[in-house]
Design a protein around this motif. Sequence first.
Motif, PDB file in Angstrom:
ATOM      1  N   LYS A 135     -27.595 -28.567 -37.696  1.00 59.18           N
ATOM      2  CA  LYS A 135     -26.709 -29.616 -37.154  1.00 59.18           C
ATOM      3  C   LYS A 135     -25.532 -28.975 -36.421  1.00 59.18           C
ATOM      4  O   LYS A 135     -25.072 -29.473 -35.401  1.00 59.18           O
ATOM      5  CB  LYS A 135     -26.153 -30.476 -38.300  1.00 59.18           C
ATOM      6  N   HIS A 136     -25.081 -27.888 -36.982  1.00 54.81           N
ATOM      7  CA  HIS A 136     -23.942 -27.221 -36.369  1.00 54.81           C
ATOM      8  C   HIS A 136     -24.313 -26.614 -35.010  1.00 54.81           C
ATOM      9  O   HIS A 136     -23.578 -26.757 -34.029  1.00 54.81           O
ATOM     10  CB  HIS A 136     -23.413 -26.149 -37.321  1.00 54.81           C
ATOM     11  N   TYR A 137     -25.473 -25.970 -34.941  1.00 55.45           N
ATOM     12  CA  TYR A 137     -25.921 -25.433 -33.643  1.00 55.45           C
ATOM     13  C   TYR A 137     -26.076 -26.575 -32.646  1.00 55.45           C
ATOM     14  O   TYR A 137     -25.740 -26.453 -31.464  1.00 55.45           O
ATOM     15  CB  TYR A 137     -27.261 -24.705 -33.786  1.00 55.45           C
ATOM     16  N   ALA A 138     -26.601 -27.726 -33.138  1.00 56.68           N
ATOM     17  CA  ALA A 138     -26.842 -28.869 -32.248  1.00 56.68           C
ATOM     18  C   ALA A 138     -25.526 -29.455 -31.740  1.00 56.68           C
ATOM     19  O   ALA A 138     -25.456 -29.949 -30.607  1.00 56.68           O
ATOM     20  CB  ALA A 138     -27.658 -29.930 -32.979  1.00 56.68           C
ATOM     21  N   ALA A 139     -24.493 -29.402 -32.588  1.00 55.58           N
ATOM     22  CA  ALA A 139     -23.191 -29.918 -32.143  1.00 55.58           C
ATOM     23  C   ALA A 139     -22.658 -29.063 -30.992  1.00 55.58           C
ATOM     24  O   ALA A 139     -21.979 -29.561 -30.087  1.00 55.58           O
ATOM     25  CB  ALA A 139     -22.208 -29.921 -33.308  1.00 55.58           C
ATOM     26  N   GLU A 140     -22.988 -27.773 -31.007  1.00 56.26           N
ATOM     27  CA  GLU A 140     -22.541 -26.884 -29.924  1.00 56.26           C
ATOM     28  C   GLU A 140     -23.440 -26.974 -28.697  1.00 56.26           C
ATOM     29  O   GLU A 140     -23.009 -26.712 -27.592  1.00 56.26           O
ATOM     30  CB  GLU A 140     -22.533 -25.424 -30.412  1.00 56.26           C
ATOM     31  N   ASN A 141     -24.708 -27.308 -28.956  1.00 61.28           N
ATOM     32  CA  ASN A 141     -25.670 -27.362 -27.849  1.00 61.28           C
ATOM     33  C   ASN A 141     -26.502 -28.647 -27.958  1.00 61.28           C
ATOM     34  O   ASN A 141     -27.541 -28.666 -28.625  1.00 61.28           O
ATOM     35  CB  ASN A 141     -26.581 -26.119 -27.899  1.00 61.28           C
TER      36      ASN A 141
END
Length: 289
Positions: A248-254
């Motif tokens: 989820k954190h990677y997705a928030a950045e990308n």
Amino acid sequence: MTFTLPTGIETRPVAVIGAGTLGRRIALMFAARGGQVHIYDPSSEAGKHACAYVEEHVAEVASRVDGGASGSVVPTTDLPEALTGAWLVVEAVPERLELKRQVFADLDRLAGPDAILASNSSSYPTSRFADHVADPSRVVNMHFYMPPAQPAVDLMSSGHTDRAVMDLLLEVLPRYGVFPFEARRESTGFIFNRIWAAIKRESLAVVAEGVSTPEDVDSMWEINTGLKGGPFRAMDQVGLDVVLDIEKHYAAENPNLPTGPRELLKRYVDAGHLGVKTGRGFYTYGGQD
Ligand code: NAD
């Protein structure tokens, strides 16, 4: 503010904050040179399990470490007690930014002025949550993988970390049977985790799209790489809730990342199947996986 490096570290405890999957493994590594490790967790159950885990494995890990000896682990539900005398504090609490921010504010207030404050966060650089720390030059990302089996460690500056803190850790950590590598600029996911995130994501996508199964992906992985395990077994080991939080954190950045991998993980997490720690994830555990 100038940070003074800790001295006498061979005779001072290391404090580990959070006694879950990683906290107990970090405690194990620091106990393997005969020293004392304090482990703090608000759950006394977690502390007890962590101690049992360390006691079970410490002699074996110590036998692989130069100058190794079985150290002791002291569990506590009292944070100031855990921090008493510690030269190094390693935070391993759940991957939630607000929680990390609060924990680091407490560590800064309660730890000795010469204690290095390290975070084991997989996906947050310390620059994101060290805003209430008076002296960020003593804060560092120190990210373990899955010791003792995977003993590499990423070290990364908070953006303000004293160079001497990095150099001390690069010198000292190998004594505990772990292998530090420095990320030379800020990088979400550090070095190896970024590469591993892409492998996990595509493995999940292949299953989410109905192309394959966790078992087949892991079997192909083993056959083609010659490595034991595979991405799904590894995710079960880490904990599927943790894997989901990280993705989820990677997705928030990308925002361009595919949603299928997160949806698949969420189905398991919602069903309470978190992997090894609950006895069931992509596989079932307890003697018949
Ligand atoms: P976990 O859920 O297994 O354990 C977290 C522990 O922290 C629990 O025992 C919980 O009771 C405790 N806790 C909750 N609030 C706390 C607080 N305020 N103070 C102290 N303890 C508290 O999580 P984990 O898998 O060990 O992950 C911890 C950290 O390590 C995360 O930042 C994660 O990104 C990182 N990490 C995890 C892995 C992995 O493979 N699981 C690998 C590398 C890094």
